[in-house]
Design an enzyme around this catalytic site. Structure first.
Site, mmCIF file in Angstrom:
data_model
loop_
_atom_site.group_PDB
_atom_site.id
_atom_site.type_symbol
_atom_site.label_atom_id
_atom_site.label_comp_id
_atom_site.label_asym_id
_atom_site.label_seq_id
_atom_site.Cartn_x
_atom_site.Cartn_y
_atom_site.Cartn_z
ATOM 1 N N CYS A 128 61.761 50.656 76.857
ATOM 2 C CA CYS A 128 60.227 51.412 77.170
ATOM 3 C C CYS A 128 60.196 52.534 78.115
ATOM 4 O O CYS A 128 59.524 53.435 78.038
ATOM 5 C CB CYS A 128 59.055 50.327 77.315
ATOM 6 S SG CYS A 128 58.482 49.545 75.562
ATOM 7 N N CYS A 208 56.642 51.469 67.873
ATOM 8 C CA CYS A 208 57.853 51.494 67.247
ATOM 9 C C CYS A 208 58.521 50.477 66.398
ATOM 10 O O CYS A 208 57.929 49.316 66.413
ATOM 11 C CB CYS A 208 58.944 51.451 68.638
ATOM 12 S SG CYS A 208 58.831 52.695 69.684
ATOM 13 N N CYS A 211 59.794 46.882 67.255
ATOM 14 C CA CYS A 211 58.882 45.942 67.967
ATOM 15 C C CYS A 211 57.361 46.117 67.605
ATOM 16 O O CYS A 211 56.267 45.658 68.142
ATOM 17 C CB CYS A 211 58.638 46.676 69.426
ATOM 18 S SG CYS A 211 60.131 47.085 70.218
ATOM 19 N N CYS A 234 53.409 49.043 76.679
ATOM 20 C CA CYS A 234 54.683 49.624 76.866
ATOM 21 C C CYS A 234 54.974 50.082 78.413
ATOM 22 O O CYS A 234 56.172 50.293 78.620
ATOM 23 C CB CYS A 234 54.841 50.853 75.943
ATOM 24 S SG CYS A 234 53.535 52.120 76.390
HETATM 25 FE FE1 SF4 Z 1 61.908 50.601 72.760
HETATM 26 FE FE2 SF4 Z 1 60.346 48.857 71.560
HETATM 27 FE FE3 SF4 Z 1 59.451 50.196 73.547
HETATM 28 FE FE4 SF4 Z 1 59.833 51.579 71.330
HETATM 29 S S1 SF4 Z 1 58.382 49.918 71.789
HETATM 30 S S2 SF4 Z 1 60.564 52.121 73.408
HETATM 31 S S3 SF4 Z 1 61.756 50.497 70.379
HETATM 32 S S4 SF4 Z 1 61.187 48.729 73.307
#
Ligand code: SF4
Length: 250
Positions: A128, A208, A211, A234
């Site tokens: 993130c 995303c 996730c 995030c």
């Molecule tokens: Fe990475 Fe998941 Fe964060 Fe998206 S939500 S930036 S895939 S850790």
């Protein structure tokens, strides 16, 4: 010269002064007046941040009624659902938004820290950071105020949100802070706004792909985000010092 202009012509920008000024005028007004007030205060140094997720259409529609030229910052992490990008394009056209900007991670960061694109499976905080927090920090250098669609009813750290808050040298604006879920749904229906395509498939809060999970009946709206982890945000809504502290423990 208005009081707002007088504040803005000073050599420095103090987010606490800005919050005082905005609070005195727009602490208890409707979302469109919050956005209008922020635009009058910050001018082109004010942006809207949108994930084009399940509830994003409402704030985007309200903002588009105030100004179709408002910069809209969209974090394209490289891990989004294709449906989200198509929804972005659909809403942009429908609402006539003229300045939607897709913000991508730094290629050098990706090469150095996530060359295989699987960092999310090892450390969601680090992933993130390079895909969301760092790109957002870079793009926000051009702005003094930014708005997002967070609401108190979403719970957790959001349960005490005000309309305006100072953070990391800027003002965060939360036009929908006091709206209930019913307020959001009513507005969406009255405005005839389309759903994110994944809502019909059981997704309530959409980020995303790796996730984001569907939720079961009775679960909180954000239960599908980083399922099974303590992580609930995030990081773009945390200060850089808080993000640094979290990263040091990852
Ligand atoms: Fe990475 Fe998941 Fe964060 Fe998206 S939500 S930036 S895939 S850790």
């Amino acid at each position: 010269m208005t009081a707002a202009t007088a504040l803005k012509t000073a050599d420095y920008f103090d987010p606490l002064d800005a919050v005082d000024y905005l609070d005195a005028r727009y602490a208890n007004v409707a979302p469109e007046e919050v956005i209008d007030g922020a635009l009058k205060y910050f001018g082109r140094r004010f942006a809207l941040v949108s994930s084009f997720g399940s509830e994003s259409a409402v704030l985007l529609h309200i903002a588009s009624q105030v100004s179709k030229d408002i910069p809209v910052l969209f974090l394209d992490t490289g891990k989004l659902f294709g449906e989200t990008k198509r929804y972005r394009d659909e809403l942009t056209k429908l609402l006539g938004l003229t300045d939607v900007r897709s913000i991508t991670p730094d290629q050098n960061d990706l090469q150095a820290q996530d060359p295989k694109g699987i960092l999310w499976s090892q450390s969601t905080n680090k992933c993130c950071f390079i895909r969301k927090v760092a790109p957002m920090a870079r793009v926000l250098e051009g702005f003094e105020g930014w708005a997002s669609g967070r609401k108190r009813y979403q719970g957790g750290v959001r349960s005490l949100l005000p309309h305006f808050e100072a953070s990391d040298g800027r003002v965060k604006v939360n036009p929908l802070a006091f709206w209930t879920k019913d307020d959001v749904l009513d507005y969406k229906e009255r405005a005839g706004l389309p759903d994110h395509p994944l809502v019909a498939d059981g997704f309530a809060s959409i980020g995303c792909m790796p996730c984001t999970d569907r939720i079961e009946e009775g679960e909180s709206e954000r239960a599908g985000r980083w399922r099974g982890q303590a992580k609930t945000e995030c990081g773009i809504h945390l200060s850089l010092s808080e993000n640094t502290r979290i990263l040091s423990k990852s």
